[in-house]
Design an enzyme around this catalytic site. Structure first.
Site, short mmCIF file in Angstrom:
data_model
loop_
_atom_site.label_atom_id
_atom_site.label_comp_id
_atom_site.label_asym_id
_atom_site.label_seq_id
_atom_site.Cartn_x
_atom_site.Cartn_y
_atom_site.Cartn_z
N LYS A 189 -5.74 -37.42 -5.06
CA LYS A 189 -7.04 -37.75 -4.45
C LYS A 189 -8.14 -37.46 -5.46
O LYS A 189 -8.44 -36.31 -5.76
CB LYS A 189 -7.31 -36.94 -3.18
CG LYS A 189 -8.46 -37.59 -2.39
CD LYS A 189 -9.27 -36.64 -1.54
CE LYS A 189 -10.32 -35.86 -2.27
NZ LYS A 189 -11.45 -36.65 -2.79
N GLY A 242 -11.44 -27.79 -9.03
CA GLY A 242 -12.71 -27.96 -8.32
C GLY A 242 -13.37 -26.62 -8.09
O GLY A 242 -13.11 -25.66 -8.83
N SER A 243 -14.17 -26.55 -7.07
CA SER A 243 -14.95 -25.33 -6.85
C SER A 243 -14.10 -24.21 -6.26
O SER A 243 -13.08 -24.46 -5.61
CB SER A 243 -16.11 -25.64 -5.91
OG SER A 243 -15.60 -26.05 -4.66
N THR A 244 -14.56 -23.00 -6.46
CA THR A 244 -13.85 -21.83 -5.91
C THR A 244 -13.82 -21.90 -4.38
O THR A 244 -12.79 -21.60 -3.77
CB THR A 244 -14.56 -20.55 -6.40
OG1 THR A 244 -14.37 -20.50 -7.82
CG2 THR A 244 -13.98 -19.30 -5.78
N GLY A 247 -11.20 -24.31 -3.37
CA GLY A 247 -9.90 -23.74 -3.74
C GLY A 247 -9.40 -22.79 -2.67
O GLY A 247 -8.22 -22.80 -2.30
N CYS A 299 -16.40 -26.86 -16.32
CA CYS A 299 -16.01 -25.60 -15.66
C CYS A 299 -16.11 -24.42 -16.61
O CYS A 299 -16.47 -23.32 -16.22
CB CYS A 299 -14.61 -25.71 -15.10
SG CYS A 299 -13.44 -26.28 -16.33
P1 NDP Z 1 -15.34 -29.61 -5.22
O1 NDP Z 1 -14.54 -28.39 -5.01
O2 NDP Z 1 -16.47 -29.87 -4.32
O3 NDP Z 1 -14.42 -30.91 -5.16
C1 NDP Z 1 -13.21 -30.98 -5.87
C2 NDP Z 1 -12.26 -31.87 -5.09
O4 NDP Z 1 -11.99 -31.25 -3.84
C3 NDP Z 1 -12.84 -33.24 -4.78
O5 NDP Z 1 -11.80 -34.20 -4.87
C4 NDP Z 1 -13.32 -33.07 -3.37
O6 NDP Z 1 -13.37 -34.26 -2.63
C5 NDP Z 1 -12.27 -32.16 -2.78
N1 NDP Z 1 -12.76 -31.45 -1.59
C6 NDP Z 1 -14.04 -31.14 -1.26
N2 NDP Z 1 -14.08 -30.50 -0.07
C7 NDP Z 1 -12.81 -30.44 0.38
C8 NDP Z 1 -12.21 -29.92 1.56
N3 NDP Z 1 -12.93 -29.36 2.53
N4 NDP Z 1 -10.86 -30.01 1.68
C9 NDP Z 1 -10.12 -30.61 0.72
N5 NDP Z 1 -10.64 -31.13 -0.40
C10 NDP Z 1 -11.96 -31.04 -0.59
O7 NDP Z 1 -15.78 -29.55 -6.74
P2 NDP Z 1 -16.68 -30.58 -7.54
O8 NDP Z 1 -16.09 -31.95 -7.43
O9 NDP Z 1 -18.08 -30.40 -7.14
O10 NDP Z 1 -16.42 -30.12 -9.03
C11 NDP Z 1 -17.10 -29.07 -9.59
C12 NDP Z 1 -16.28 -27.80 -9.57
O11 NDP Z 1 -15.04 -27.99 -10.23
C13 NDP Z 1 -16.96 -26.68 -10.30
O12 NDP Z 1 -16.88 -25.49 -9.56
C14 NDP Z 1 -16.14 -26.54 -11.57
O13 NDP Z 1 -16.21 -25.29 -12.15
C15 NDP Z 1 -14.80 -26.90 -11.11
N6 NDP Z 1 -13.95 -27.30 -12.22
C16 NDP Z 1 -12.98 -26.44 -12.66
C17 NDP Z 1 -12.20 -26.74 -13.74
C18 NDP Z 1 -11.11 -25.82 -14.20
O14 NDP Z 1 -10.21 -26.28 -14.90
N7 NDP Z 1 -11.15 -24.54 -13.86
C19 NDP Z 1 -12.39 -28.00 -14.48
C20 NDP Z 1 -13.42 -28.84 -13.93
C21 NDP Z 1 -14.17 -28.49 -12.84
P3 NDP Z 1 -14.72 -35.13 -2.52
O15 NDP Z 1 -15.49 -34.94 -3.75
O16 NDP Z 1 -14.21 -36.49 -2.40
O17 NDP Z 1 -15.42 -34.67 -1.29
#
Ligand code: NDP
Length: 493
Positions: A189, A242-244, A247, A299
């Site tokens: 996704k 993605g975000s903490t 996660g 990130c």
């Molecule tokens: P999000 O956590 O908001 O989104 C990441 C993914 O999770 C997206 O596909 C999003 O879907 C999905 N998502 C959002 N809400 C939910 C939910 N309730 N249940 C299941 N899935 C969900 O992060 P961002 O996209 O805003 O990305 C930025 C973040 O990613 C930053 O915190 C960054 O630090 C981190 N990151 C970490 C990396 C690493 O390797 N450590 C590398 C790159 C980024 P949708 O967007 O479609 O709603």
């Protein structure tokens, strides 16, 4: 690189395919619903995207499971899988302009970066994992006697992968390359802001020879499609970047469903520590790169700069000069060094941090959101100095081009400040003293320490975090660990 006009005309000619990719073909979402996808740098609509939900995830998981169980990919030899993934790497390279344009249009990053970094990176990561996978041997335990106890590495089954928008193609690739190389099926996704390159990648994978059903892509929103994948009873492992905060949700989804494995790469607030004996010109160049590259939407961005008090003024002057030279503009212009924020919502979030920062610290340069043409999703490269230790901009991940500068007096104070974060993704240290660099690196609670550089990263080295930056490693041979289980087969003869 080609000209601005060339990329603009190529962009106009792209035929976006933005349905769900399930069992080797594009299909509408079962609900028929779509959502609009915009270019953040112009505000112009790109296309309507299928809004996948739990029903589409069910169909994708079913296809992935069928593919896994009948062995059309999972029981191919590593060498056979290698050939297909090498074909895919080749196809990515052959389609470099289109793939680069998709990410640039979707999330606003400069074409010079998608052409030179993101797309070649994705091709190379597929190539590297493909070439590695037929060089790993299983084990035989030293039982002795008339026993052979084999320890075999087997694919897990169906992998759910949920990725963010900041490096759309690369973040997907970091999951897909090792997952597919080891024989798994995947349901991916992508983020709602940036689904296009993942969908095109799935098409290219089929062209490369990947059997239908092995890779499925369900675009949609996190709360629907992402959550459905996280809670699915037939997904064996969920890998997430993605975000903490999100996660942590995936850990909960797993606990409330089938206890699937969950591997998390999450947020960061990485410190960049500069000692006076370092090459300060180079340190300033790389510190600017470390926070302003990719609009700061990285990130591992070096968002906290810790400088020794004796070089505070000099470093601030050098960084100010570098920040003010960065050319912002249309991401399709090869001269542009910083593009737009991924969307208006995120631009507003970053803008709110700018306003908080103005009340907490001294603004050195930048500090504003601004418009280019019809889009006001642009943020100036921004530097704050004299940032208090526990202030918001020293603590929170901003995910934008905003640098917080703090000073230290002693080495132990620098260690304490560097580790004063709930995150532990990466850190950088600048010094000519190798002993100090190594001692310091030992004391930092992070997944990667870059010494006399920033953001050191390669296919050969693991990438991931400690503390609330997550666990599990992408890239390198170790990335295979997430996608395989050790199975013992004990034979008596
Ligand atoms: P999000 O956590 O908001 O989104 C990441 C993914 O999770 C997206 O596909 C999003 O879907 C999905 N998502 C959002 N809400 C939910 C939910 N309730 N249940 C299941 N899935 C969900 O992060 P961002 O996209 O805003 O990305 C930025 C973040 O990613 C930053 O915190 C960054 O630090 C981190 N990151 C970490 C990396 C690493 O390797 N450590 C590398 C790159 C980024 P949708 O967007 O479609 O709603």
């Amino acid at each position: 690189m080609q000209s601005f006009e060339y990329y603009a005309s190529q962009a106009d000619n792209i035929d976006f395919r933005a349905e769900c990719w399930i069992d080797g073909q594009f299909v509408r979402s079962k609900s028929g619903e779509t959502f609009e996808n915009f270019n953040p740098a112009t505000g112009k609509k790109l296309c309507d995207v299928a809004r996948g939900n739990g029903h589409d995830v069910n169909a994708a998981v079913k296809a992935a499971r069928a593919a896994f169980e009948d062995g059309r990919w999972s029981r191919k030899t590593p060498g056979e899988r290698k050939e297909v993934l090498l074909n895919l790497a080749k196809l990515i390279r052959e389609n470099i302009t289109e793939m680069a344009l998709l990410d640039t249009l979707d999330m606003g990053k400069p074409i010079s970066e998608t052409i030179n970094v993101d797309v070649p990176g994705a091709a190379f990561f597929f190539q590297w994992h493909a070439e590695a996978v037929d060089k790993i041997y299983d084990e035989i335990a030293p039982t002795g006697g008339r026993d052979i106890a084999m320890i075999r590495r087997t694919p897990l089954g169906v992998i759910g992968a949920v990725v963010p928008w900041n490096f759309p193609l690369d973040m997907a690739t970091w999951k897909l390359a090792p997952a597919l190389a080891t024989g798994n099926s995947v349901v991916l996704k992508p983020a709602e802001q940036s689904p296009l390159s993942a969908l095109r990648l799935a098409e290219l994978a089929k062209e490369a020879g990947l059997p239908d059903g092995v890779l499925n892509v369900v675009p949609g929103f996190g709360e629907d499609a992402g959550q459905a994948l996280g809670r699915h009873m037939d997904v064996d492992c969920l890998v997430f970047t993605g975000s903490t905060a999100v996660g942590k949700l995936f850990q909960r989804y797993a606990g409330e469903s089938n206890m699937k494995q969950v591997w998390l790469e999450t947020g960061g607030k990485s410190p960049n520590i500069i000692f006076p004996d370092a090459d300060l010109e180079k340190a300033a160049d790389m510190a600017a790169f470390g926070i302003f590259f990719n609009q700061g939407e990285v990130c591992s961005a070096n968002s906290r700069l810790l400088v020794h008090s004796s070089i505070r003024d000099e470093m601030i002057a050098k960084l100010k000069e570098r920040a003010e030279q960065i050319k912002q503009g249309d991401p399709l212009d090869p001269a542009t060094k910083m593009g737009a924020m991924v969307d208006n919502n995120h631009a507003s979030t970053v803008e709110a941090f700018l306003n908080v920062g103005k009340g907490e610290a001294n603004l050195i340069t930048g500090g504003s959101r601004f418009a280019i043409g019809d889009s006001d999703a642009f943020i100036q490269p921004t530097i704050f100095a004299d940032v208090p230790k526990d202030s918001t901009i020293a603590r929170d991940e901003i995910f934008g081009p905003v640098l917080a500068i703090q000073t230290f007096e002693t080495e132990s104070e620098a260690v304490e400040m560097a580790n004063n974060s709930l995150y532990g993704l990466a850190a950088s240290v600048w010094t000519a003293d190798l002993t100090r660099a190594m001692d310091f690196s030992d004391k930092l609670h992070v997944g990667t320490v870059s010494v006399n550089t920033v953001d050191a990263l390669s296919a050969m080295t693991p990438f991931g975090g400690m503390k609330q930056s997550g666990f599990g490693r992408d890239l390198s041979i170790h990335s295979f660990d997430k996608y395989t289980a050790l199975k013992t087969i004990w034979v008596k003869y």
